[in-house]
Scaffold this active site. Structure first.
Site, PDB file in Angstrom:
ATOM      1  N   ASN A   7       0.851  -1.192   0.000  1.00  0.00           N
ATOM      2  CA  ASN A   7       0.000   0.000   0.000  1.00  0.00           C
ATOM      3  C   ASN A   7       0.891   1.247   0.000  1.00  0.00           C
ATOM      4  O   ASN A   7       1.700   1.432   0.918  1.00  0.00           O
ATOM      5  CB  ASN A   7      -0.883  -0.043   1.259  1.00  0.00           C
ATOM      6  N   ASP A   9      -0.162   4.458  -0.066  1.00  0.00           N
ATOM      7  CA  ASP A   9      -0.878   5.677   0.346  1.00  0.00           C
ATOM      8  C   ASP A   9       0.046   6.685   1.037  1.00  0.00           C
ATOM      9  O   ASP A   9      -0.074   7.899   0.845  1.00  0.00           O
ATOM     10  CB  ASP A   9      -1.994   5.343   1.343  1.00  0.00           C
ATOM     11  N   HIS A  10       0.963   6.162   1.878  1.00  0.00           N
ATOM     12  CA  HIS A  10       1.760   7.087   2.681  1.00  0.00           C
ATOM     13  C   HIS A  10       2.804   7.844   1.867  1.00  0.00           C
ATOM     14  O   HIS A  10       3.316   8.862   2.324  1.00  0.00           O
ATOM     15  CB  HIS A  10       2.383   6.367   3.865  1.00  0.00           C
ATOM     16  N   HIS A  43      -5.759   3.566  -1.526  1.00  0.00           N
ATOM     17  CA  HIS A  43      -7.081   3.880  -0.987  1.00  0.00           C
ATOM     18  C   HIS A  43      -7.462   5.282  -1.460  1.00  0.00           C
ATOM     19  O   HIS A  43      -6.833   6.264  -1.061  1.00  0.00           O
ATOM     20  CB  HIS A  43      -7.001   3.821   0.550  1.00  0.00           C
ATOM     21  N   ARG A  45      -9.604   7.902  -0.849  1.00  0.00           N
ATOM     22  CA  ARG A  45     -10.550   8.298   0.202  1.00  0.00           C
ATOM     23  C   ARG A  45     -11.451   9.411  -0.302  1.00  0.00           C
ATOM     24  O   ARG A  45     -11.067  10.201  -1.178  1.00  0.00           O
ATOM     25  CB  ARG A  45      -9.790   8.762   1.454  1.00  0.00           C
ATOM     26  N   ARG A  49      -7.326  12.646   1.060  1.00  0.00           N
ATOM     27  CA  ARG A  49      -6.233  13.124   1.909  1.00  0.00           C
ATOM     28  C   ARG A  49      -4.857  12.659   1.433  1.00  0.00           C
ATOM     29  O   ARG A  49      -3.865  13.276   1.738  1.00  0.00           O
ATOM     30  CB  ARG A  49      -6.450  12.744   3.372  1.00  0.00           C
ATOM     31  N   HIS A  50      -4.811  11.553   0.706  1.00  0.00           N
ATOM     32  CA  HIS A  50      -3.490  11.157   0.165  1.00  0.00           C
ATOM     33  C   HIS A  50      -3.569  10.850  -1.343  1.00  0.00           C
ATOM     34  O   HIS A  50      -3.154  11.665  -2.144  1.00  0.00           O
ATOM     35  CB  HIS A  50      -2.835  10.034   0.979  1.00  0.00           C
ATOM     36  N   GLU A  70      -8.646   0.145  -2.453  1.00  0.00           N
ATOM     37  CA  GLU A  70      -9.421   0.197  -1.208  1.00  0.00           C
ATOM     38  C   GLU A  70     -10.381   1.362  -1.323  1.00  0.00           C
ATOM     39  O   GLU A  70      -9.996   2.447  -1.760  1.00  0.00           O
ATOM     40  CB  GLU A  70      -8.496   0.481  -0.029  1.00  0.00           C
ATOM     41  N   THR A 100      -6.370   6.240  10.304  1.00  0.00           N
ATOM     42  CA  THR A 100      -6.330   5.182   9.306  1.00  0.00           C
ATOM     43  C   THR A 100      -7.605   4.358   9.487  1.00  0.00           C
ATOM     44  O   THR A 100      -8.378   4.627  10.407  1.00  0.00           O
ATOM     45  CB  THR A 100      -5.063   4.298   9.475  1.00  0.00           C
ATOM     46  N   THR A 101      -7.834   3.370   8.586  1.00  0.00           N
ATOM     47  CA  THR A 101      -9.047   2.560   8.706  1.00  0.00           C
ATOM     48  C   THR A 101      -9.035   1.884  10.079  1.00  0.00           C
ATOM     49  O   THR A 101      -8.102   1.159  10.403  1.00  0.00           O
ATOM     50  CB  THR A 101      -9.077   1.483   7.591  1.00  0.00           C
ATOM     51  N   GLU A 151     -10.706  -9.669   3.572  1.00  0.00           N
ATOM     52  CA  GLU A 151      -9.402  -9.358   4.157  1.00  0.00           C
ATOM     53  C   GLU A 151      -9.625  -9.249   5.656  1.00  0.00           C
ATOM     54  O   GLU A 151     -10.374  -8.380   6.109  1.00  0.00           O
ATOM     55  CB  GLU A 151      -8.848  -8.037   3.595  1.00  0.00           C
ATOM     56  N   HIS A 191      -3.332  -4.928   7.951  1.00  0.00           N
ATOM     57  CA  HIS A 191      -3.442  -3.782   8.841  1.00  0.00           C
ATOM     58  C   HIS A 191      -2.526  -3.940  10.053  1.00  0.00           C
ATOM     59  O   HIS A 191      -2.658  -4.891  10.814  1.00  0.00           O
ATOM     60  CB  HIS A 191      -4.867  -3.523   9.324  1.00  0.00           C
ATOM     61  N   GLY A 213       1.299  -1.554   4.403  1.00  0.00           N
ATOM     62  CA  GLY A 213       1.614  -0.212   3.920  1.00  0.00           C
ATOM     63  C   GLY A 213       2.607   0.520   4.801  1.00  0.00           C
ATOM     64  O   GLY A 213       3.775   0.689   4.451  1.00  0.00           O
ATOM     65  N   HIS A 214       2.156   0.931   5.970  1.00  0.00           N
ATOM     66  CA  HIS A 214       2.917   1.853   6.813  1.00  0.00           C
ATOM     67  C   HIS A 214       4.331   1.374   7.123  1.00  0.00           C
ATOM     68  O   HIS A 214       5.298   2.137   7.007  1.00  0.00           O
ATOM     69  CB  HIS A 214       2.133   2.109   8.112  1.00  0.00           C
TER      70      HIS A 214
END
Ligand code: PXP
Length: 246
Positions: A7, A9-10, A43, A45, A49-50, A70, A100-101, A151, A191, A213-214
């Site tokens: 992921n 996103d970051h 994702h 959103r 935001r990203h 996502e 985050t989710t 998931e 996650h 991701g993170h």
């Protein structure tokens, strides 16, 4: 072998911190794929935001592995997804205030809505996965509304504060996988997974994809994204071999 979904996103979060053009998540996905990513996840959103619409359009043109989008069950995002046609969508709950989710999707409370949405995706050849907690009712309901995959949310496992809690949360995930497979669902997980806590997940859970991701993007700041992805792939492979008693 378990597939790794990365992921990015970051990467976009960092770009949006300055509303500039760098770092570009599209470039990141190329490096992630060179490092061995099997799936690229973003994702989109509702608050953007990203990841931005432009990122998704470019990713559709450049990702040569598998694109997993996502998304919340909002009409606007559904229409975008149908137009962009990722190989897979993972439906997640979305709250504007969350960092985050947070929790899994409630499938039991919106069966009719999800049945209709999933049908629309399937009619457009888009594979549907639902991000849910490892809860029996949610798992059974996921099969009932027509999802092909789930998931399982590994957040409780990742946040466990003791060995006992870690073992308990892992057991709940293990039971969830079994219930899902008995219901004919394919199972992914993700996650809060890191270089420290992913090993036991690989050894114990019979899942097809891990979505991370993170932790990978964090490591990438120090070692580069290609190497960070490769290190996670190597880690997954190492624990996969342990699982096979090699
Ligand atoms: N899976 C889902 C459904 C998610 O929403 C996220 C976070 O975007 C992830 C996996 C990845 O979580 P993390 O960034 O904690 O690895």
């Amino acid at each position: 072998m378990i597939k790794l979904g990365v992921n990015v996103d970051h990467v976009a979060t960092l770009r949006q911190a300055r509303l500039t053009y760098e770092p570009d998540p599209v470039t990141a996905t190329g490096l992630a794929e060179l490092g061995g990513a099997d799936i690229i996840t973003v994702h989109l959103r509702e608050d953007r935001r990203h990841i931005q619409d432009r990122d998704l359009d470019l990713l559709r043109q450049t990702v040569f592995t598998k694109l997993n989008l996502e998304m919340a069950t909002s009409q606007e995002i559904i229409d975008i997804a149908i137009k962009v046609k990722p190989e897979q969508v993972t439906l997640v709950p979305e709250k504007r205030q969350e960092v985050t989710t947070e929790g899994g999707l409630s499938v039991t409370s919106q069966k009719k809505l999800l049945t209709d949405i999933i049908k629309r995706f399937k009619d457009n050849d888009i594979y549907v996965s639902l991000f849910i907690d490892p809860d029996k009712d949610q798992i059974i309901a996921s099969g009932a509304v027509g999802a092909q995959s789930i998931e399982l949310h590994t957040g409780n496992y990742a946040n466990a504060k003791s060995e006992k809690e870690t073992a308990e949360t892992l057991k709940i995930l293990q039971e969830g996988v079994k219930i899902a497979q008995d219901a004919g669902l394919r199972v992914n997980a993700g996650h809060g997974l890191t270089y420290k806590n992913t090993g036991p997940i690989v050894e114990v859970l019979d899942v097809e994809e891990l979505h991370i991701g993170h932790s990978i993007v964090s490591r990438a700041i120090f070692v580069g994204l290609k190497r960070a992805v490769k290190e996670m792939k190597d880690l997954i492979y190492k624990h996969y071999l342990i699982k096979q008693n090699f």
